[in-house]
Motif scaffolding. Structure first.
Motif, short mmCIF file in Angstrom:
data_model
loop_
_atom_site.label_atom_id
_atom_site.label_comp_id
_atom_site.label_asym_id
_atom_site.label_seq_id
_atom_site.Cartn_x
_atom_site.Cartn_y
_atom_site.Cartn_z
N ASP A 67 6.29 23.83 2.21
CA ASP A 67 5.05 23.11 1.98
C ASP A 67 4.83 22.47 0.41
OD1 ASP A 67 3.30 23.21 4.09
OD2 ASP A 67 2.92 25.47 4.28
N SER A 68 5.90 22.89 -0.51
CA SER A 68 5.89 22.28 -1.82
C SER A 68 7.08 21.56 -2.05
CB SER A 68 5.96 23.65 -2.71
OG SER A 68 6.97 24.56 -2.51
N THR A 69 8.13 21.37 -0.90
CA THR A 69 8.98 20.46 -1.54
C THR A 69 9.30 19.48 -0.41
OG1 THR A 69 10.03 22.42 -2.61
CG2 THR A 69 11.36 20.61 -1.80
N VAL A 70 9.72 18.32 -0.62
CA VAL A 70 10.12 17.24 0.17
C VAL A 70 11.84 17.02 0.11
CG1 VAL A 70 7.83 16.23 0.39
CG2 VAL A 70 9.70 15.23 -1.19
N MET A 71 12.18 16.42 1.17
CA MET A 71 13.80 16.12 1.29
C MET A 71 13.96 15.11 1.55
SD MET A 71 15.26 19.09 3.80
CE MET A 71 14.24 19.09 5.54
N TYR A 72 15.04 14.20 1.52
CA TYR A 72 15.40 12.86 1.78
C TYR A 72 16.85 12.70 1.39
CZ TYR A 72 14.38 12.88 -3.25
OH TYR A 72 14.33 13.03 -4.52
N ALA A 73 17.49 11.42 1.91
CA ALA A 73 18.80 11.10 1.70
C ALA A 73 18.80 9.88 0.73
CB ALA A 73 19.30 10.50 3.16
N VAL A 74 19.58 10.04 -0.27
CA VAL A 74 19.99 9.03 -1.25
C VAL A 74 21.34 8.41 -1.00
CG1 VAL A 74 20.04 8.29 -3.77
CG2 VAL A 74 18.51 10.19 -2.92
N PRO A 75 21.50 6.93 -0.80
CA PRO A 75 22.91 6.44 -0.62
C PRO A 75 23.76 6.61 -1.63
CG PRO A 75 21.00 5.08 0.19
CD PRO A 75 20.55 5.94 -0.64
N HIS A 76 25.14 6.88 -1.53
CA HIS A 76 25.95 6.71 -2.50
C HIS A 76 26.04 5.30 -3.19
CE1 HIS A 76 28.47 10.39 -0.64
NE2 HIS A 76 27.24 10.56 -1.22
N ALA A 77 26.42 5.17 -4.12
CA ALA A 77 26.61 3.89 -5.03
C ALA A 77 28.06 3.07 -4.71
CB ALA A 77 26.33 3.79 -6.38
N ASP A 78 28.93 3.98 -4.29
CA ASP A 78 30.10 3.37 -4.12
C ASP A 78 30.87 3.66 -2.63
OD1 ASP A 78 30.42 6.16 -4.40
OD2 ASP A 78 31.90 6.22 -5.94
N ASP A 79 30.02 4.30 -1.79
CA ASP A 79 30.54 4.23 -0.40
C ASP A 79 29.27 4.30 0.63
OD1 ASP A 79 29.92 7.22 0.17
OD2 ASP A 79 31.28 7.53 -1.25
N PRO A 80 29.66 4.18 1.87
CA PRO A 80 28.50 4.32 2.82
C PRO A 80 27.80 5.47 3.07
CG PRO A 80 30.45 3.42 3.91
CD PRO A 80 30.88 3.80 2.54
N GLY A 81 28.21 6.36 2.16
CA GLY A 81 27.72 7.85 2.59
C GLY A 81 26.43 8.21 1.79
N SER A 82 25.91 9.37 1.75
CA SER A 82 24.79 9.57 1.01
C SER A 82 24.65 11.10 0.99
CB SER A 82 23.38 9.38 2.18
OG SER A 82 23.25 9.91 3.37
N ASP A 83 23.73 11.61 0.00
CA ASP A 83 23.43 12.96 -0.10
C ASP A 83 22.09 13.50 -0.08
OD1 ASP A 83 26.23 13.50 -1.18
OD2 ASP A 83 25.60 12.59 -3.16
N LEU A 84 21.73 14.57 0.21
CA LEU A 84 20.45 15.04 0.41
C LEU A 84 19.67 15.57 -0.93
CD1 LEU A 84 20.61 16.80 3.89
CD2 LEU A 84 19.51 14.46 3.20
N TYR A 85 18.54 15.10 -1.24
CA TYR A 85 17.93 15.45 -2.39
C TYR A 85 16.57 16.23 -1.94
CZ TYR A 85 21.27 13.55 -5.78
OH TYR A 85 22.44 13.20 -6.66
N ALA A 86 16.13 16.98 -3.02
CA ALA A 86 14.76 17.76 -2.81
C ALA A 86 14.08 17.62 -4.20
CB ALA A 86 14.70 19.27 -2.54
N VAL A 87 12.69 17.31 -4.04
CA VAL A 87 11.60 17.29 -5.37
C VAL A 87 10.58 17.82 -4.86
CG1 VAL A 87 10.90 14.90 -4.65
CG2 VAL A 87 11.06 15.44 -6.78
N PRO A 88 9.84 18.45 -5.91
CA PRO A 88 8.81 19.17 -5.75
C PRO A 88 7.49 18.05 -5.23
CG PRO A 88 9.37 19.76 -7.84
CD PRO A 88 10.38 18.63 -7.39
#
Length: 352
Positions: free
Chosen positions: A309-330
């Motif tokens: 209820d207090s945190t959202v998450m999402y995928a941020v693409p890599h700058a140098d390849d087709p992949g992505s990482d998952l991040y979270a923010v309040p």
């Protein structure tokens, strides 16, 4: 959720028995040194089984007691695209369990998995596939487009997905999206939300360029929110599935996602005409209609999900390849983005 009847909509290829869980190997991902170590584990996602387990390969083992973070692996190699899970408290460094199920987009809720994927090579066909708690495929719907978004209601009854009918992004000229919905209890299927009546400023809205995308459900399995785009504008639409009706609440809202407590929506707000940096994640309080920009200042093209209820998450693409990482923010606009899990996308939380 009540047991789901096994049923297939649209084209079906292969024997459903092929979708049953099979023995597989999990791979240990230690993102800080990028090493994969093969270890033996049972097939399937343990969080779907609704019981505790221990993960081999971790010093002292790890007991799953509550939720699991489920997402699509973006690690290059044989497990690319497969669904994996990690304990929420240590997702960025934990040992993920690798399933046998590949997905381009996925979402899990109450022991149900919605998986969008394409089959074939030269002439690929996309499908929306639904799996039960034992990873047995119970529904398979042929979809005519490129998978883009996937969502389930909290109890796993209602499924929704968005596809690109042509083009490959919101910023591509001529791109067209289609949002579909499926009631997994009754089997009622809506191929496109364009079949619903949409109202803006109290009047029925009609246009040849209407698009819908980014569905999210409330707890009653009937009310939903989605984005409608037309004539260069976007609206947050509040929908009634039974009445086949949607009403515009406000402009400039894309890809809404409802918080677990049902009080807020996180969405992409267009803050710039620069196609390289058009969006900012923002939270809308549904009681006051007050907006709160989040501390993630990168322009992220994703339908964010809620870690809690207090945190959202999402995928941020890599700058140098087709992949992505998952991040979270309040979700209250404070703090700063943090790495949730390396090499992942399409996150959701399953209950233990």
């Amino acid at each position: 959720m009540a047991d789901l009847e096994e049923e297939t909509l649209g084209e079906v290829s292969g024997d459903e028995g092929d979708a049953a869980p099979r023995d597989n190997r999990a791979k240990i991902l230690i993102s800080s040194i990028a090493v994969l170590v093969v270890i033996a584990v049972a097939a399937g996602l343990t969080a779907f089984l609704g019981r505790s387990t221990k993960r081999a390969g971790v010093s002292g083992g790890f007991t799953v007691a509550a939720g699991e973070l489920t997402y699509r692996s973006m690690v290059q190699g044989p497990d690319f695209g497969k669904l994996v899970e990690s304990p929420i408290g240590a997702a960025s460094t934990a040992v993920p369990t690798v399933s046998t199920v590949p997905c381009e987009r996925s979402y899990t809720a109450s022991g149900v998995l919605l998986c969008l994927q394409s089959e074939g090579s030269l002439m690929s066909q996309a499908y929306a596939e639904v799996y039960d708690s034992s990873l047995k495929q119970i529904k398979k719907v042929a979809i005519a487009g490129t998978p883009n978004r996937a969502r389930l209601s909290a109890d796993g009854r209602m499924a929704a997905w968005t596809i690109f009918v042509y083009g490959d992004s919101y910023t591509t000229p001529g791109a067209s999206t289609r949002a579909s919905m499926l009631d997994l209890k009754t089997g009622q299927y809506v191929d496109s939300l364009e079949n619903f009546n949409a109202y803006v400023d109290g009047s029925l809205y009609k246009a040849v360029d209407i698009n819908f995308w980014g569905v999210t459900y409330t707890a009653d399995d009937n009310t939903f929110y989605a984005t409608m785009g037309s004539n260069g504008k976007t609206w947050l639409m509040k929908g009634d599935f039974k009445a086949r009706k949607m009403t515009a609440l406000r402009e400039n809202v894309e890809c809404p996602s409802l918080s677990p407590d049902g009080t807020r929506l996180v969405f992409k707000k267009r803050v710039s005409d620069d196609i390289r940096h058009p969006w900012r994640f923002t939270v809308l309080n549904l009681a006051t209609m007050q907006e709160t920009p989040l501390a993630e200042t990168r322009s992220v093209d994703d339908q964010a999900a809620w870690l809690n209820d207090s945190t959202v998450m999402y995928a941020v693409p890599h700058a140098d390849d087709p992949g992505s990482d998952l991040y979270a923010v309040p979700a209250d606009g404070s703090g700063a983005p943090r790495l949730l899990a390396a090499n992942g996308m399409s996150p959701s939380v399953t209950s233990g």
